[in-house]
Design an enzyme around this catalytic site. Sequence first.
Site, PDB file in Angstrom:
ATOM      1  N   TYR A 145       0.847  -1.194   0.000  1.00 24.74           N
ATOM      2  CA  TYR A 145       0.000   0.000   0.000  1.00 24.74           C
ATOM      3  C   TYR A 145       0.878   1.237   0.000  1.00 24.74           C
ATOM      4  O   TYR A 145       1.847   1.325   0.765  1.00 24.74           O
ATOM      5  CB  TYR A 145      -0.905   0.011   1.230  1.00 24.74           C
ATOM      6  CG  TYR A 145      -1.798   1.233   1.333  1.00 24.74           C
ATOM      7  CD1 TYR A 145      -2.843   1.430   0.430  1.00 24.74           C
ATOM      8  CD2 TYR A 145      -1.607   2.187   2.323  1.00 24.74           C
ATOM      9  CE1 TYR A 145      -3.661   2.552   0.522  1.00 24.74           C
ATOM     10  CE2 TYR A 145      -2.429   3.303   2.426  1.00 24.74           C
ATOM     11  CZ  TYR A 145      -3.454   3.479   1.512  1.00 24.74           C
ATOM     12  OH  TYR A 145      -4.266   4.588   1.616  1.00 24.74           O
ATOM     13  N   ASP A 240       9.305   2.874   0.219  1.00 24.73           N
ATOM     14  CA  ASP A 240       8.215   3.534   0.929  1.00 24.73           C
ATOM     15  C   ASP A 240       8.350   3.154   2.405  1.00 24.73           C
ATOM     16  O   ASP A 240       7.927   2.084   2.839  1.00 24.73           O
ATOM     17  CB  ASP A 240       6.872   3.090   0.358  1.00 24.73           C
ATOM     18  CG  ASP A 240       5.705   3.762   1.082  1.00 24.73           C
ATOM     19  OD1 ASP A 240       5.949   4.462   2.088  1.00 24.73           O
ATOM     20  OD2 ASP A 240       4.550   3.576   0.653  1.00 24.73           O
ATOM     21  N   LYS A 268       3.914   9.008   9.106  1.00 26.30           N
ATOM     22  CA  LYS A 268       3.635   8.430  10.419  1.00 26.30           C
ATOM     23  C   LYS A 268       4.608   8.936  11.506  1.00 26.30           C
ATOM     24  O   LYS A 268       4.455  10.055  11.954  1.00 26.30           O
ATOM     25  CB  LYS A 268       3.547   6.914  10.297  1.00 26.30           C
ATOM     26  CG  LYS A 268       2.389   6.574   9.313  1.00 26.30           C
ATOM     27  CD  LYS A 268       1.980   5.141   9.200  1.00 26.30           C
ATOM     28  CE  LYS A 268       0.692   5.069   8.390  1.00 26.30           C
ATOM     29  NZ  LYS A 268       0.727   4.303   7.182  1.00 26.30           N
TER      30      LYS A 268
HETATM   31  C1  LIG Z   1       0.126   4.741   5.778  1.00 30.44           C
HETATM   32  C2  LIG Z   1       0.919   4.482   4.549  1.00 30.44           C
HETATM   33  C3  LIG Z   1       0.893   5.348   3.437  1.00 30.44           C
HETATM   34  C4  LIG Z   1      -0.082   6.487   3.338  1.00 30.44           C
HETATM   35  O1  LIG Z   1       0.105   7.458   4.306  1.00 30.44           O
HETATM   36  P1  LIG Z   1      -1.112   8.448   4.673  1.00 30.44           P
HETATM   37  O2  LIG Z   1      -0.500   9.411   5.622  1.00 30.44           O
HETATM   38  O3  LIG Z   1      -2.183   7.588   5.255  1.00 30.44           O
HETATM   39  O4  LIG Z   1      -1.542   9.091   3.395  1.00 30.44           O
HETATM   40  C5  LIG Z   1       1.766   5.120   2.406  1.00 30.44           C
HETATM   41  N1  LIG Z   1       2.625   4.092   2.429  1.00 30.44           N
HETATM   42  C6  LIG Z   1       2.676   3.230   3.459  1.00 30.44           C
HETATM   43  C7  LIG Z   1       3.671   2.114   3.447  1.00 30.44           C
HETATM   44  C8  LIG Z   1       1.802   3.382   4.538  1.00 30.44           C
HETATM   45  O5  LIG Z   1       1.815   2.486   5.531  1.00 30.44           O
END
Ligand SMILES: *Cc1c(COP(=O)(O)O)cnc(C)c1O
Length: 419
Positions: A145, A240, A268
């Site tokens: 994701y 990511d 995060k």
């Molecule tokens: C949470 C997440 C995102 C998206 O971040 P948001 O702040 O919710 O837009 C992208 N990549 C990874 C791996 C994530 O866990």
Amino acid sequence: MNKTEKSVELFKEAKALIPGGVNSPVRAFRAVGQNPIFIKKGIGAYIYDVDDNQYIDYVCSWGPLILGHANPRVIEAVKKVCEDGLTFGAPTERESQLAKLIIDAVPAIEKVRLVSSGTEAVMSAIRVSRGFTGRDKIVKFRGNYHGHSDGLLVKAGSGLLTESIPDSAGVPAGYAENTLLADYNSLSSVEALFETCGEEIAAIVVEPVAANMGVVPPEEGFLEGLREITKKYDALLIFDEVITGFRIAYGGAGEYYGVEPDLVTLGKIVGGGMPLAAYGGRRDIMEVVAPLGAVYQAGTLSGNPVATAAGIETLMILREHPEYYKKIDANGERLAKAYEDKGYSVNRVGSLLSCFFTNKRVTDFASAQTSDTKAFAEYFKKMTEQGIYVAPSQFEAMFVSAVHSDEDIDRTIDVIRTL
Ligand SMILES: *Cc1c(COP(=O)(O)O)cnc(C)c1O
């Protein structure tokens, strides 16, 4: 049974006003067929709902709260900057302070841009990779994701779905056409794509530890293999690290696995609980970003004073306390062992873990999908009833924070034993 009348009432009201009653779908508890709990407050390792139930929290706002709820230093830092105004849309010194902390921490980052969400960070990093290479296609992995931007909402959920078809209505097929899909932990699936159209691929984007199909660690040689293939074809490698950054190590997965990507996205933890994220990497690549270069990316609230204050304080605390990583790792291991003793299939990297309701080893999206989600829903119910809050979906991670005490872990293990 917990009393949940107020949560039920508030959810009813929210549903009349907000689609599904929530501002992000997984909060609706649909995967576990329950009414979501509405949170009143969080202190340290605990959250309290509006019906005054207390829970040990292993969601930690889906990862940001590695220091637990309402860390006194972070709260103090936020309060202090608020009094000087919330936003200016003009440079502030704190942006450079946070940038320096990030650059010092993450080996692959030489220059960094602050944005407001992980979605924005990944979307921007991909635009940069396309602008830098002059190529259109990207490779992503099934079950990874990367936020909800159009071109990334593609994963071909089950074998029945056709390749490169968007997972969401409202995403034109054309947006997804340039997103090629590979299988996590399968270098041969990546090689096959590069053999067909390697000269058209701008980048591979990957969660170095997958944590959005449940936790799935990279197998030995997988990340190194991605590094080799991208080098060979002059494509970029994007880690990511929105979840893994400052989580599995202070320097993230790049440091933990010793593999250096070209670009890294963070979110995060880097915002300490505020809406802040970042993308950065090699200097020559990052210098294609406007106003220096031709890749446009902007944000009215980017580098916001309050968000940067929370991020700076969080990173400073983590930097001062390297022992936190040992502690959360050890506690993650204790929890993993308790699940294993009950016969679950457990994956863990440091303080990130998942127990899958399958007897298969989970190494990719297909094996994650063998989980019995009904059994998960029952497990979730038992956990919340006994005061343990875990993510309301099989395909999410459990997050251990630095403020989970040995007693919190003991109590959680006691509950796991009763499952
Ligand atoms: C949470 C997440 C995102 C998206 O971040 P948001 O702040 O919710 O837009 C992208 N990549 C990874 C791996 C994530 O866990």
